[in-house]
Design an enzyme around this catalytic site. Structure first.
Site, PDB file in Angstrom:
ATOM      1  N   ASP B 180       0.839  -1.208   0.000  1.00  0.00           N
ATOM      2  CA  ASP B 180       0.000   0.000   0.000  1.00  0.00           C
ATOM      3  C   ASP B 180       0.881   1.269   0.000  1.00  0.00           C
ATOM      4  O   ASP B 180       1.819   1.356  -0.789  1.00  0.00           O
ATOM      5  CB  ASP B 180      -0.961  -0.042   1.191  1.00  0.00           C
ATOM      6  CG  ASP B 180      -2.089   0.961   1.042  1.00  0.00           C
ATOM      7  OD1 ASP B 180      -3.031   0.695   0.297  1.00  0.00           O
ATOM      8  OD2 ASP B 180      -1.989   2.041   1.639  1.00  0.00           O
ATOM      9  N   TYR B 313      -2.085  11.168   1.021  1.00  0.00           N
ATOM     10  CA  TYR B 313      -2.524  10.912  -0.357  1.00  0.00           C
ATOM     11  C   TYR B 313      -2.415  12.183  -1.196  1.00  0.00           C
ATOM     12  O   TYR B 313      -2.058  12.149  -2.360  1.00  0.00           O
ATOM     13  CB  TYR B 313      -3.978  10.414  -0.367  1.00  0.00           C
ATOM     14  CG  TYR B 313      -4.125   8.940  -0.087  1.00  0.00           C
ATOM     15  CD1 TYR B 313      -3.749   8.399   1.136  1.00  0.00           C
ATOM     16  CD2 TYR B 313      -4.648   8.082  -1.046  1.00  0.00           C
ATOM     17  CE1 TYR B 313      -3.891   7.054   1.390  1.00  0.00           C
ATOM     18  CE2 TYR B 313      -4.792   6.729  -0.795  1.00  0.00           C
ATOM     19  CZ  TYR B 313      -4.415   6.219   0.418  1.00  0.00           C
ATOM     20  OH  TYR B 313      -4.557   4.888   0.672  1.00  0.00           O
ATOM     21  N   HIS B 372      -4.862  -7.693   0.566  1.00  0.00           N
ATOM     22  CA  HIS B 372      -4.200  -6.387   0.634  1.00  0.00           C
ATOM     23  C   HIS B 372      -3.381  -6.237   1.912  1.00  0.00           C
ATOM     24  O   HIS B 372      -2.288  -5.674   1.889  1.00  0.00           O
ATOM     25  CB  HIS B 372      -5.270  -5.302   0.556  1.00  0.00           C
ATOM     26  CG  HIS B 372      -4.694  -3.934   0.535  1.00  0.00           C
ATOM     27  ND1 HIS B 372      -4.079  -3.418  -0.586  1.00  0.00           N
ATOM     28  CD2 HIS B 372      -4.606  -2.982   1.485  1.00  0.00           C
ATOM     29  CE1 HIS B 372      -3.652  -2.198  -0.316  1.00  0.00           C
ATOM     30  NE2 HIS B 372      -3.958  -1.910   0.931  1.00  0.00           N
TER      31      HIS B 372
END
Lengths: 403, 394
Positions: B180, B313, B372
């Site tokens: 990630d 982000y 994930h």
């Protein structure tokens, strides 16, 4: 209760009044006071989202000066009703003009809006002689709350996209005895109004919108090759919107329940999510709170009226779901050419809107019908809210040839 | 105290903070149920109701706190930000130093189960030669690390900070790993190729996320392309919002525990379904248990880091836009790159995609299980992958 009574009850139009219990208002204030705040954004503009100074000014105003009862009184002074259509109780305001031959008009709000954003236009539209207009400009006005918004019920089954809402509005107008009427909308309301235009409804004689829904799909197809200067500018604005301004849009269209938890549980989360719409509206709202300089009727009170309405009716998730439904409807229609609109179309470009629609796009989006087009010098995404007089002038001019 | 001091750290949360959290969960206003029977409208009401019930009644944060405090934790200031990290030295000589970076919506909590197998392999089915000295930092803006107070903390800047951290710990030859956001940081480290970095391993292919065209000749390649497209079409709302409006969603994440929990659970479909199962049907997958999932959410809540984590982000997106505007392509990764494909990941990156992204692929393998949150869900399997991937670099 016999079946006949149920059937009859089904089309009944019932008067409606808003009465929010005091404890709900206290609970709201308590939650705002208990807000846990994030640290300040690291930029000096809106590029990371709603600025903390703005959110805190809004919170201060909300808990100290703001009075929901004023808004409630204002709404209850208007004739409000509810009626069940297609399984959903629809709330609406219905103001009949005193002028004979007034033109019936159904006007649909958007997201993050509600009937609140349309209230300032009621006077000018229904009582033009008191607002600089002529008796021949009068409208009978119907302002419904979209299913899932405000005082309408939430749909309990799937399928309530703009098309189904458009059909419901036709039933509503029929139920009110209107056999010849026009429709208007911006934002989600423009999608509903556009859908009504494409449904070929018998009584509908024209539409006006202030957001060009077809441009959200394929704006290149609406442009000349190569695009004109105005088209190029609008394409660039749309591209910027898609690149950095559609987070709320995609989230609501794909995960309305997820964001719904925030919108139901935290008043500040709700307020921030709602004021983070287009840049023009955000900046105007931020100025209203931080500098106490409202733009037109986008005042602190009106903005908080609208947010409080979402809070008290617990409709954050249901309203977000309308984006999901629209997405599903678009997916179902993918690959099929849309039915053309067969009635005259009016469009007004307000300069602060997400993109400045050129006349050429309106003409290509609605071919082979009479077009009214105008570009005005004030107002933005919430045109009716911000500039009700100018907005009313536009509707008068757009619909004049149809009377 | 000098700038480069490494200070011991302990987690100490007040009883008031825990009582306030419980009170807020109890007072949550929930929306009506979604209108579908799957996750296609977002986190399902039944999942959130069960999570809220468990969180307010059965869950015990003190257990997580004790678990963290049983590990050697430190804070050191790097590039103006206090970096929190766990540092577990192996008992084995010649252990390979490894810096492993968590992602979003993760934290050091998602890596805790891997500490034992990685640092003490002989107690976990491995050999002494498989041992790692393990460094688990919290990303700036996450958990117990400080929040950056200035712009610019892109993955590249975090990567430089990690090299500084490893230097400060006296490691002159080390490897790095991440999934990630941690994969974005690890990718940046591989491209910067600092002198001490001997190789990297990742379990999310960030070069695949960055856009194509990717190889699409085989059925496997096409399936990966379709999974990626589905994510971009219907699964990236959180990603776009955090990349463009972290402050806006931040108000929700810092003020409402239920908003935070829902936002964090609504990641990829595979992990959502596993986590929902853990709560609703009490059937956890691997170590994705109710307690472990809530440890992570509670960590975000108690540290008030929802907005600052979302900001990471925004920083990454801005770095990408700035690089594109300057027509800069990142330098190729010159260190060896290892990759493990876990079947539940957003997309199953084929070897050809990994080779397209990195010139020097040292190791590629497909694991049988895991998604994930591979390290969290399948710590033993994940550890075996790291042992195999880095064996030739020892």
């Amino acid at each position: 209760m016999s079946d006949t009574t149920i059937a009859r009850a089904d089309t009944t139009i019932r008067p409606f009044r808003i009465e929010v219990p005091e404890h709900e208002i206290e609970e709201l204030r308590r939650r705002i006071d208990a807000t846990r705040w994030p640290t300040k954004e690291l930029v000096t503009d809106r590029s990371q989202g709603v600025q903390r100074e703005v959110a805190q000014a809004l919170a201060d105003y909300w808990t100290t000066e703001y009075d929901w009862r004023r808004c409630e009184g204002r709404l209850n002074a208007l004739p409000q009703f509810r009626t069940a259509i297609d399984g959903v109780d629809v709330h609406f305001i219905h103001v009949e003009s005193k002028h004979e031959n007034a033109l019936p008009l159904i006007m649909t709000h958007g997201w993050p809006g509600s009937i609140i954003e349309l209230l300032e236009t009621i006077g000018p539209l229904t009582d033009p002689t008191a607002h600089g207009g002529r008796a021949e400009d009068a409208f009978h006005l119907v302002l419904p709350s979209i299913p899932g918004y405000g005082f309408s019920d939430e749909p309990t089954e799937l399928g309530w996209g703009p098309i189904r809402i458009g059909r419901a509005w036709e039933q509503l107008m029929r139920r009110l005895g209107y056999t010849r009427y026009v429709a208007q909308g911006g934002d989600v309301g423009s999608q509903v109004t556009d859908a009504m235009g494409r449904l070929g409804l018998e009584g509908l004689i024209g539409i006006h919108t202030n957001l060009l829904t077809p441009a959200l799909g394929d704006p290149q197809a609406l442009s000349a090759s190569p695009p004109t200067k105005e088209e190029r500018a609008a394409l660039d604005q749309l591209e910027a919107f898609h690149a950095t301004g559609t987070g709320y849009f995609i989230e609501q269209a794909t995960r309305p329940e997820t964001i719904g938890y925030a919108l139901l549980d935290s008043p500040i989360a709700l307020a921030a999510w709602m004021i983070d719409h287009d840049t023009d509206a955000y900046q105007k709202i931020a100025r209203a709170f931080v500098d106490k300089q409202p733009s037109g009727n986008l005042t602190r009170e009106h903005i908080v009226d609208n947010i409080t309405l979402y809070w008290l009716t617990r409709t954050g998730a249901a309203a977000a779901r309308s984006y999901w439904e629209e997405g599903q409807e678009n997916a179902r229609a993918a690959g099929q050419a849309p039915t053309p609109v067969a009635v005259p179309v009016g469009f007004t470009t307000f300069p602060g809107e997400i993109w400045r629609t050129p006349r050429s796009w309106v003409e290509r989006a609605y071919p082979n019908v009479d077009i009214y087009f105008n570009e005005v010098d004030k107002g933005g995404h919430f045109a009716a809210w911000e500039e009700p007089e100018l907005f009313s002038d536009e509707l008068r001019a757009a619909f004049r040839p149809l009377r | 105290m000098t700038e480069t001091t490494i200070r011991p750290f302990r987690v100490e949360v007040s009883d008031e903070a825990l009582a306030d959290l419980r009170q807020r969960i109890g007072a949550a206003r929930l929306p009506n149920r979604e209108l579908v029977d799957d996750r296609s409208q977002g986190v399902q009401l039944a999942t959130i109701e069960e999570l809220a019930r468990y969180w307010a009644s059965d869950y015990d944060w003190r257990r997580c706190e004790a678990r963290l405090n049983a590990l050697p934790q430190f804070v050191t200031t790097i590039d103006g930000v206090d970096i929190h990290f766990i540092h577990v030295r192996s008992g084995h000589e010649n252990a390979l130093p490894l810096i492993m970076t968590h992602g979003w919506p993760g934290s050091v909590v998602e890596l805790l189960e891997a500490v034992g197998p990685l640092t003490d392999p002989t107690a976990h089915g491995g050999r002494a030669e498989d041992a790692f000295h393990l460094v688990l930092p919290s990303l700036p803006g996450y958990a117990f690390s400080g929040m950056p107070t200035e712009l610019g903390w892109s993955p590249a800047r975090v990567a430089r900070a990690w090299d500084e951290l490893m230097h400060r710990l006296g490691y002159t030859r080390y490897v790095a790993q991440g999934g990630d956001v941690g994969a974005a940081v690890t990718d940046a480290m591989a491209r910067q190729a600092p002198a001490g970095l001997a190789g990297v391993h990742m379990n999310l292919l960030v070069t695949g996320l960055a856009g194509g065209p990717h190889p699409s000749e085989t059925a496997e390649e096409r399936a990966a392309g379709e999974a990626l497209a589905a994510f971009q079409t219907s699964g990236s709302g959180y990603y776009l919002e955090q990349s463009t409006r972290p402050q806006t969603i931040g108000y929700a994440l810092v003020d409402s525990p239920i908003a935070l929990a829902a936002w964090m659970l609504d990641h990829d479909t595979d992990s959502y379904v596993k986590i929902a199962d853990a709560f609703v049907n009490k059937e956890p997958t691997g170590n994705l248990t109710r307690d472990n999932v809530l440890d992570n959410i509670t960590l975000y809540w108690l540290t008030g880091t929802g907005a600052s984590a979302a900001r990471s982000y925004w920083e990454r997106a801005h770095a990408q836009v700035a690089a594109a505007a300057a027509s800069q392509t990142p330098p190729p990764a010159s260190v060896p790159v290892a990759f493990t494909q876990f079947p539940g990941e957003l997309f199953r990156a084929p070897r050809s995609w990994v080779e397209q992204g990195y010139p020097n692929v040292l190791y590629f393998n497909k694991a049988e299980r895991g998604g994930h949150f591979a390290a969290w869900e399948e710590p033993d399997l994940f550890t075996s992958e790291l042992r195999a991937a880095f064996r030739s670099l020892r």
